[in-house]
Enzyme design. Structure first.
Site, short mmCIF file in Angstrom:
data_model
loop_
_atom_site.label_atom_id
_atom_site.label_comp_id
_atom_site.label_asym_id
_atom_site.label_seq_id
_atom_site.Cartn_x
_atom_site.Cartn_y
_atom_site.Cartn_z
N GLU A 91 0.94 -1.15 -0.09
CA GLU A 91 -0.14 -0.06 -0.09
C GLU A 91 0.78 1.24 0.10
O GLU A 91 0.67 2.32 0.71
CB GLU A 91 -0.86 0.05 1.26
CG GLU A 91 -2.08 -1.02 1.10
CD GLU A 91 -3.38 -1.03 2.01
OE1 GLU A 91 -4.38 -1.13 1.67
OE2 GLU A 91 -2.84 -0.45 3.20
N GLU A 143 -6.50 -7.43 -0.78
CA GLU A 143 -7.25 -7.66 0.80
C GLU A 143 -8.62 -7.27 0.42
O GLU A 143 -8.82 -6.12 0.30
CB GLU A 143 -6.43 -6.44 1.44
CG GLU A 143 -4.97 -6.76 1.78
CD GLU A 143 -4.38 -5.83 2.90
OE1 GLU A 143 -5.21 -5.10 3.50
OE2 GLU A 143 -3.25 -6.00 2.98
#
Length: 586
Positions: free
Chosen positions: A158, A234
């Site tokens: 991320e 995710e």
């Protein structure tokens, strides 16, 4: 050549169409003797792949060391996954977030206040390179190209939410490639244009993270990456909890409906989490947006497989959804595991903490208080000690506050608590006489794991003054918790004073099984069973029980030790057969 390759809209595994249906299991949050059970249950839910982060801070606790045993025996975890017929996605960081202490970055590295984390700063990239030099050789046999289960490896994590240093991402990619990682590489970012652009790397697969609004987020990923597989790396089907907050739950029905939307769109998925596990010991992270809030010990995450490994409502609902899109094993859903019968533990031995610490050698003496980071203390507690030359009433001021929670004592008597969470810096106190002893017990409650405050210092963060005059001549002492056998326990007797103390008791077990430690009447501290550090407890909640894995128990006598930082209304603990993670909220 990598075993997993991409087409214009999907994956090929060894040249055959393959959809990744994965779930996250962090080996370091699960007792190693339970890995095989959790992996089997992953396969039985219909998963063909599992995903895991790698915590750099535990694998390299000091520069130049490498730990690959016990909870960190990743080669063993990979062998068990392969034996179960599961593929593996590896996410080695360097940063992992994961609600993990400092996002997985080593404390010895981030203690340098000038280092530019997660950038091309050579101090950061050189350290990561040296780590990979140690880490990757024992893992290369487990890559799919070498007959192993690992089919893809993530570059950073991320990153678009943190920075935009593409040269740094390229360095991480090349660090992996040059050390023999030939499998498919991917990046992972929140599904908006800004994050995807900043966190992507040309020639590397982009994946997205989200938990709802499936069509919208897949469209954002497709707009960013016109060709290639759509993958939610995710898929958030639950959430984590903070001390003092609610216990988060998400209905199985809504999560299953969104999973169905994902699979119906032809996307691949990694369910975060399939099995959350536990933040054993001092491993939990924290968040700091408007204020500092530490994460609880349980990482149950309201996942399909509960913290104790039992199939929950989402397990059954997800299995039904997966069966519409892929083969699911024709085997029965596993039943809940056995639990220990309810047991009462009398903690009939006790050792006050502060007198014990005063007997130890090895404290560091400094003119002014120094941070835990400067002392080289990565987790746990430090006791700071000095004398106050002036008697009377006044304000005790802690310059810069405390990191993260400080209990203050004058001549052994508690006079108050300061918390980073409340931005406390000042405490009114009465000093009974000149030369009174001031002791400050500071707890590191977990390093921030997301955003710009990763690596924020712990301990006393600046000078301490009383009535405006600086206090100097400090002794700084880490609280040793590695060998509880050295603690001088004696019979508890009728002692009920409210001072930090160790408490010890024993209990009998016929057949070891999972159980849950309940501590009614206790306030805040740490718990160990047979030397295994279960983690933190705190009556602030929401969590009201600590998970005790069956493998840490043994037939016959077992030992429970608590470090209670405040007070208890009794000297008993309960082992129950039902977890209590607190009242629900959103």
């Amino acid at each position: 050549m990598p075993a997993l390759t991409t087409t214009s809209d999907g994956f090929l595994l060894h040249g055959e169409p393959f959809r990744i249906i994965s779930g996250a299991i962090h080996y370091f949050r699960v007792h190693p003797d339970q890995w095989a059970d959790r992996l089997r249950k992953a396969r039985l839910m219909g998963l063909n792949t599992v995903e895991t982060y790698l915590p750099w801070n535990l694998h390299e606790p000091e520069p130049g060391t490498l730990v690959l045993d016990g909870l960190l025996d990743l080669p063993r975890f990979l062998r068990l996954a392969r034996a179960e017929g599961l593929r593996v996605l590896l996410r080695p960081g360097p940063y992992i977030c994961a609600e993990w202490d400092d996002g997985g970055l080593p404390a010895w590295l981030i203690s340098d206040p000038d280092i530019r984390l997660r950038t091309s700063d050579p101090r950061f990239t050189d350290a990561f390179d040296r780590y990979l030099d140690q880490l990757l050789p024992p893992l290369l046999p487990y890559l799919a190209a070498n007959g192993g289960p690992v089919i893809a490896v993530q570059v950073e994590n991320e990153y678009g939410a943190y920075g935009d240093d593409t040269a740094y991402l390229k360095h991480v990619e090349q660090a992996l490639r040059s050390r023999g990682v030939d499998e498919l590489l991917f990046t992972c970012d929140q599904a908006n244009a800004g994050h995807l652009t900043a966190g992507s790397l040309p020639g590397t697969l982009s994946t997205a993270t989200f938990g709802s609004r499936v069509d919208e987020h897949l469209a954002a990923l497709r707009a960013h990456q016109p060709e290639g597989p759509l993958m939610c790396a995710e898929f958030w089907i639950g959430w984590f909890d903070h001390w003092g907050g609610p216990h988060h739950r998400r209905s199985a029905e809504t999560a299953a409906a969104d999973l169905d939307r994902l699979l119906s769109a032809g996307a691949s998925v990694n369910i975060y989490m399939f099995h959350g596990g536990t933040n054993f010991g001092f491993t939990n992270g924290a968040n700091h947006h408007h204020t500092y809030v530490p994460t609880i010990t349980s990482y149950d995450y309201d996942a399909p497989l509960t913290e104790s490994g039992d199939p929950g409502p989402k397990y059954h609902a997800f299995r039904e959804v997966i069966a519409r899109h892929a083969p699911v094993p024709d085997e029965p859903v596993p039943a809940p595991g056995p639990k220990l019968p309810p047991t009462t533990v009398d903690l009939d031995h006790r050792a006050p903490l502060l007198p014990y610490l005063r007997t130890l050698d090895g404290g560091t003496r400094t003119q002014d208080p120094v941070t835990m980071n400067e002392l080289g203390v990565h987790t746990g507690h430090v006791l700071y000690r000095t004398t106050v030359p002036t008697a009377g009433d006044g304000l005790l001021h802690f310059g810069g506050g405390v990191g993260d929670r400080a209990q203050v004592f004058v001549d052994g008597a508690s006079v108050g608590v300061l918390e980073r969470e409340r931005r406390d810096e000042t405490l009114p106190v009465r000093v009974p006489h000149s030369g009174a002893v001031l002791e400050v017990l500071v707890e590191n409650q977990g390093g921030v794991n997301y955003g710009p405050r990763i690596g924020a210092p712990k301990g006393l963060l600046g000078p301490v003054t009383f009535q405006g005059a600086a206090l100097d001549g400090w002794e700084c002492r880490p609280v040793p918790l590695g060998d509880l056998g050295a603690v001088p326990f004696g019979p508890s007797g009728a002692a009920t004073d409210s001072v930090p103390a160790f408490h010890r008791g024993t209990f009998e077990v016929d057949v070891p099984a999972d159980t849950f430690l309940s501590l009614p009447g206790w306030t805040k501290g740490q718990a160990w069973v047979n030397g295994f550090h279960l983690g933190r407890y705190w009556n602030r909640g929401p969590q009201r029980t600590l998970y005790v894995p069956g493998p840490v128990l043994r037939p016959g006598a077992n030992e429970l030790v608590l470090l209670e930082l405040h007070a208890t209304t009794g000297t008993r603990a309960q082992l129950t057969d039902t977890p209590d993670l607190g009242p629900e909220g959103q």
